[in-house]
Every structure is written in structure tokens, then in C-alpha cells.
Design a protein around this motif. Sequence first.
Motif, mmCIF file in Angstrom:
data_model
loop_
_atom_site.group_PDB
_atom_site.id
_atom_site.type_symbol
_atom_site.label_atom_id
_atom_site.label_comp_id
_atom_site.label_asym_id
_atom_site.label_seq_id
_atom_site.Cartn_x
_atom_site.Cartn_y
_atom_site.Cartn_z
ATOM 1 N N HIS A 1 -15.069 0.297 -2.022
ATOM 2 C CA HIS A 1 -14.152 1.164 -1.061
ATOM 3 C C HIS A 1 -14.913 1.384 -0.348
ATOM 4 C CE1 HIS A 1 -11.051 2.825 0.278
ATOM 5 N NE2 HIS A 1 -11.563 4.582 0.752
ATOM 6 N N ARG B 1 -18.226 2.496 -1.018
ATOM 7 C CA ARG B 1 -18.541 3.480 -2.753
ATOM 8 C C ARG B 1 -17.757 2.681 -3.809
ATOM 9 N NH1 ARG B 1 -17.038 8.248 -4.263
ATOM 10 N NH2 ARG B 1 -15.348 7.964 -2.701
ATOM 11 N N GLU C 1 -4.040 9.162 -1.283
ATOM 12 C CA GLU C 1 -5.528 8.933 -1.583
ATOM 13 C C GLU C 1 -5.897 9.611 -2.785
ATOM 14 O OE1 GLU C 1 -8.009 9.301 1.875
ATOM 15 O OE2 GLU C 1 -7.576 7.499 1.687
ATOM 16 N N ASN D 1 -12.674 10.107 -1.904
ATOM 17 C CA ASN D 1 -12.140 9.302 -2.819
ATOM 18 C C ASN D 1 -12.665 8.997 -4.580
ATOM 19 O OD1 ASN D 1 -10.489 9.289 -0.741
ATOM 20 N ND2 ASN D 1 -9.826 7.244 -1.322
ATOM 21 N N GLY D 2 -11.959 9.215 -5.315
ATOM 22 C CA GLY D 2 -12.417 9.230 -6.747
ATOM 23 C C GLY D 2 -11.771 8.860 -7.787
ATOM 24 N N TYR D 3 -12.047 8.252 -9.085
ATOM 25 C CA TYR D 3 -10.735 8.109 -9.712
ATOM 26 C C TYR D 3 -12.153 8.144 -11.396
ATOM 27 C CZ TYR D 3 -7.862 5.362 -6.836
ATOM 28 O OH TYR D 3 -6.763 4.345 -6.770
ATOM 29 N N GLU E 1 1.073 -1.540 -0.159
ATOM 30 C CA GLU E 1 0.029 -0.010 -0.110
ATOM 31 C C GLU E 1 1.066 1.020 0.213
ATOM 32 O OE1 GLU E 1 -3.051 0.084 3.053
ATOM 33 O OE2 GLU E 1 -3.775 -1.654 2.585
ATOM 34 N N LEU E 2 0.220 2.709 -0.255
ATOM 35 C CA LEU E 2 0.986 3.599 -0.616
ATOM 36 C C LEU E 2 -0.084 4.662 0.031
ATOM 37 C CD1 LEU E 2 1.149 4.153 -3.845
ATOM 38 C CD2 LEU E 2 3.669 3.919 -2.971
ATOM 39 N N PRO E 3 0.814 5.420 1.103
ATOM 40 C CA PRO E 3 0.412 6.473 2.185
ATOM 41 C C PRO E 3 -0.904 7.490 1.003
ATOM 42 C CG PRO E 3 2.459 7.252 1.824
ATOM 43 C CD PRO E 3 2.372 6.177 1.050
ATOM 44 N N GLY F 1 -12.427 9.394 4.665
ATOM 45 C CA GLY F 1 -10.994 8.616 4.674
ATOM 46 C C GLY F 1 -11.589 7.375 4.486
ATOM 47 N N GLN F 2 -10.426 6.262 4.308
ATOM 48 C CA GLN F 2 -10.967 4.156 4.768
ATOM 49 C C GLN F 2 -11.663 4.525 5.973
ATOM 50 O OE1 GLN F 2 -6.980 2.812 3.308
ATOM 51 N NE2 GLN F 2 -8.092 0.602 5.224
ATOM 52 N N GLU G 1 -16.091 3.695 3.286
ATOM 53 C CA GLU G 1 -15.069 4.691 3.482
ATOM 54 C C GLU G 1 -16.194 5.159 4.994
ATOM 55 O OE1 GLU G 1 -16.751 6.929 -0.327
ATOM 56 O OE2 GLU G 1 -14.205 7.073 0.619
ATOM 57 N N THR H 1 -15.509 3.989 -5.968
ATOM 58 C CA THR H 1 -14.539 5.103 -6.382
ATOM 59 C C THR H 1 -14.213 5.196 -7.557
ATOM 60 O OG1 THR H 1 -12.814 3.822 -6.135
ATOM 61 C CG2 THR H 1 -13.349 4.587 -3.914
ATOM 62 N N GLN H 2 -14.838 4.063 -8.636
ATOM 63 C CA GLN H 2 -15.008 4.613 -10.666
ATOM 64 C C GLN H 2 -16.578 5.339 -10.466
ATOM 65 O OE1 GLN H 2 -12.220 3.172 -12.204
ATOM 66 N NE2 GLN H 2 -12.890 5.131 -14.031
ATOM 67 N N GLU I 1 -13.181 -6.271 -2.266
ATOM 68 C CA GLU I 1 -12.568 -7.435 -1.861
ATOM 69 C C GLU I 1 -10.637 -6.906 -1.228
ATOM 70 O OE1 GLU I 1 -9.759 -7.733 -5.695
ATOM 71 O OE2 GLU I 1 -10.595 -6.255 -7.022
ATOM 72 N N PHE J 1 -0.509 4.828 5.386
ATOM 73 C CA PHE J 1 -1.124 4.404 4.851
ATOM 74 C C PHE J 1 -2.107 3.549 4.225
ATOM 75 C CE2 PHE J 1 2.918 2.930 2.999
ATOM 76 C CZ PHE J 1 3.898 3.492 3.755
ATOM 77 N N ARG J 2 -2.551 3.539 2.934
ATOM 78 C CA ARG J 2 -4.687 2.983 2.469
ATOM 79 C C ARG J 2 -4.828 2.417 1.691
ATOM 80 N NH1 ARG J 2 -4.157 4.774 6.730
ATOM 81 N NH2 ARG J 2 -4.959 6.996 8.050
ATOM 82 N N LYS J 3 -6.138 1.872 1.154
ATOM 83 C CA LYS J 3 -5.940 0.937 0.021
ATOM 84 C C LYS J 3 -6.376 1.739 -0.995
ATOM 85 C CE LYS J 3 -8.040 -3.034 3.006
ATOM 86 N NZ LYS J 3 -6.982 -2.982 3.689
ATOM 87 N N ASN J 4 -7.522 2.915 -1.113
ATOM 88 C CA ASN J 4 -7.515 3.679 -2.016
ATOM 89 C C ASN J 4 -7.650 3.126 -3.537
ATOM 90 O OD1 ASN J 4 -6.972 5.854 -3.682
ATOM 91 N ND2 ASN J 4 -4.803 5.967 -3.820
ATOM 92 N N PRO J 5 -8.645 1.688 -3.204
ATOM 93 C CA PRO J 5 -8.813 1.341 -4.492
ATOM 94 C C PRO J 5 -9.689 2.472 -5.980
ATOM 95 C CG PRO J 5 -10.214 0.810 -2.944
ATOM 96 C CD PRO J 5 -9.352 2.239 -2.575
ATOM 97 N N ARG J 6 -9.679 0.858 -6.964
ATOM 98 C CA ARG J 6 -10.912 1.875 -8.239
ATOM 99 C C ARG J 6 -11.595 0.400 -7.970
ATOM 100 N NH1 ARG J 6 -7.628 2.609 -13.437
ATOM 101 N NH2 ARG J 6 -7.317 0.659 -13.863
#
Lengths: 417, 94
Positions: B54, B72, A256, A303-305, A252-254, B22-23, B56, B74-75, B94, B46-51
Amino acid sequence: MQQYSGFGLLKHSLSHHENWQRVWRNPTPKKKYDVIIIGGGGHGLATAYYLAKEHGVTNVAVIEKGYLGGGNTARNTTIVRSNYLWDEAAHLYEHGMKLWEGLSQDLNYNVMFSQRGVLNLGHTLQDMRDIERRVNANRLNGIDGEVLDPKQVKEIVPHMDCSENTRYPVMGASWQPRGGVARHDAVAWGYARGADSYGVDLIQQTEVIDLIIEDGTITGVKTNRYGDIMADRVASVVAGNSGVIAKMAGFELPLESHPLQALVSEPIKPILDTVVMSNHVHGYVSQSDKGDLVIGAGIDGYNGYGQRGSYPTIEHTIQAIVEMFPIFSRVRMNRQWGGIVDTCPDACPIISKTPVKNLFFNCGWGTGGFKAIPGSGNVFAASLAKGEMHPLAEPFSMFRFHNGALIDEHGAAGVAH
Amino acid sequence: MFHIYCPHCAEYREEEEFHAKGQAHIPRPLDPEACSDKEWGEYLFFRKNPRGLHHELWVHAAGCRKFFNMTRDTQTYEIKEVYKIGEQPSVVAE
């Protein structure tokens, strides 16, 4: 590579500009490279260019899932400045600023870098204290900066409301005359053309779907179009999608990823010949050569992509701009878009080795990546060539979040992130 | 613009009343003193930050001011479910 020049323009005009060579090749990838760079945005292309030019590493591929410079490089507000508070950040961004100053000549490509100056406004006593501290820190680091009073601000930007009767009166500003704006697409295209001329393969429309990792060492990538491509070193420069690549690598990375929106107005006559940023009312605006106002502000909180954001954020942005420039209140907005920015807890980037050997990450530029493209590419290329981090990149290791040596640029960078 | 159901108010309200925090589901280490620098750093930063999906944490800042969780995408930005703190999600990322 065909050099661009005034004479060349004249020569090609005789053949009705129909015989210009292609700006870069569209090659089929080889089976193995010395370095694979994932992500063909500004930072990735700059990395490839400096790898080839300064370190002689030309067996390089840039793998891009869309088209070159189609992510945040195409979506930012093009502001370039280096007035950061802390030594580590100031040195890195100033390294970039010096490269900006010779970039068009270096690339033989006009990136339209215009040093029209950047104003960071102060609206409270605390803003002014922070500005004085930051300008003093900048000057000690050899970066130009001045503290201006409201009268001087008014002289630079006569159309801004600098009266005392506003809700957040302008009490002064920091002024970096060497800051300015550049043509965002040209930066990506110039670096792409330069890298290609040294033999770097730019592989577009190809997505990295997995990494090939054996015994904790990366040996290549799996792609959706060309199968496995092997490499000695792999560099991930994918901004908002860094978390996705990190997940493939198993850590994981820090970071968001957030949407960051920007918008441009209809073109209007020249009215603003500098860049105005305000931390406190939180918006920034400049005018492009075409005449449209280029406006941006803060990230969307979630968070959003999705490369789009929410309307309330646009509304706040416009409120801030109209607060500063009541004269713009009836300008109509033309386009609005969102980019995906990877924000770090300390608002500083990550240029780092990773838990996987020979896998390097350059990410976390958050809301301020565009200005850093030359500097980031330059130090990252040096790190990739040697396998050891460049001294300017050293403090930006991802492991600073383990040892606590954060570089807190929140707000100190001139605009709140 | 999100239209968010607050499980405490039992009403749909507009996004502006809420803040994303956040997460979700990050347990504070039971014995912080016993953590290594790595464990503590990962807990803090350190966070999951999935596409994709998520979990949160959100707060109804301009409403009941209570925290709750949301699953939610995130895409697509589609909200799959909201649930109170302490409850487990029925749609699991997941």
C-alpha cells in the motif's frame, strides 16, 4: 435441535454430560444455494439465523475462512448500547437493543446479556453540551438516557477519581441504564446453533478466493476447498476484509481497515459493576464476570490487516484508564490483542446494494460492530430476502458517499473513533 | 512499533513522532466543478485499502512536520521504502 433447559442439564448429568449433541453440523456444501453469506462472524451468523427464522429462506450457506466467530466477534470489548445521536443510527442500534433484550430466550442460548448501564463521561464544557444534546436526541427517539452530575457519577462508580484536582476532572456523564455487556462468543455460537437448526450450512475453514460475476450479476463464489458454489444472492459480511472482497468484485469502498486493540487484566475481585467510557481521555473499561478488567480505546492510525497493533496505542489506552481509575494503576494486564475494523469516513456502517447485481455488502461497522449484531443481522436478512433494502438499512447505502447524505456519528456516538 | 526513516530529516525515528494520513497519490480533480457526484464522492471517500502493499501518506508530526510517502505491507507491516512527495515509488503495489 435439543432444547437447553435446567431439566436437560439434570438429565445429562446422569450420563456424566457425555451425550450432549453437537451444537451444529459440519456439512459438505451443496452445489447451489439461494443465499451465500461470506463471513461467519456475529453479523453473518445473525443474518443467516434471521433469514431462516423470519423469512423462511433456509437454503443458505455461511462460508467462513477460519472458524465461526473467530474475528472481531471474539476480539471486541462486548459493550452494548444504543445512545447514538442521529435518527438513522439511533433507530438502527435501538432496533438491535430491543433484540438483545430477548436474545437469550429467542436463541435458547445464554448470551449473558447484562444491562448494567453505560456511562459516557464528560470532561469539558463542550463534552457536557454534546452529552446534553445527545441525551435529548436519544429521549426524543425513545431511547433511555440521563445526564448525570459528578456527584451522581460518583455514586454509580465510587472507585473512579471524580475529584476536581485531576488533569481532566469528571464534569458529568450520560447514562444509559439499558446498555451493558454480553458474552461475545456466546452470541456467535447461539446464532450459529440457531441457524444450523433451521438447516443453514455453516462451512468453516473455507476461503472465498474469487467471485463469479457474469454481465454485472453475481452468480456464485469460488472457494479454496469446494470449488465453485453457485447462489442467487451473495452477501459479504467480512468486516476488515471487505476491501478484499470488494476488489474481487471490481469496485472500491469508502473504507479503511485499521487495527483496534483491546486488553484484559488479571482477574480481580468485583470493583466495577457498570461500563465506563470516556471520549475525552479516550478509554473504556468494564469488568467481566470472571473478574478481569476489559479495556479498549482508539484505533491505530495506519491501515493494517495484521490483527495486532502498536505499543504506543496500548500506552495511551492505559494512561486514560489510570487517569480515571488511579486505583487500577498496579493491576497487571494479562492479554492484549488486535482486531481489524473497517472504518467509514462518517463512522456509520454500510448496509447496501453494490454496483454488482445481487451482491450485497454489510460492513463498515468500524469500532462499534458488536452491539449491532442482532439489529444488523435482522435488517440485512430482511433486505436479502426481499432483494430491497429494509427501511432501517436504507440510509446506510454505500452510495451516500456519492450524494453526500452522510450520517456523521464521529464523537457523537459517545466515544471518539 | 515502527521505526520510520524520515526522508526530510534523513534519520530513523520512532512511530510516535509520525501520523498516518491514508492513501497516497490521490490527485485532486483539476476541474472540481465539472465532476459528477460519483467522481467527487470517489475522490473524497473511496480508498484502495489493500491487504498487501500500500502506498500511503505520512507526516512527521512531532519532527519536521513535513509530509512524505511510504510503501508498506499492510499484512506484515514491513516498510518497503519511503520517498518524498512528488517522487514515484520504486516498489509498486498492484
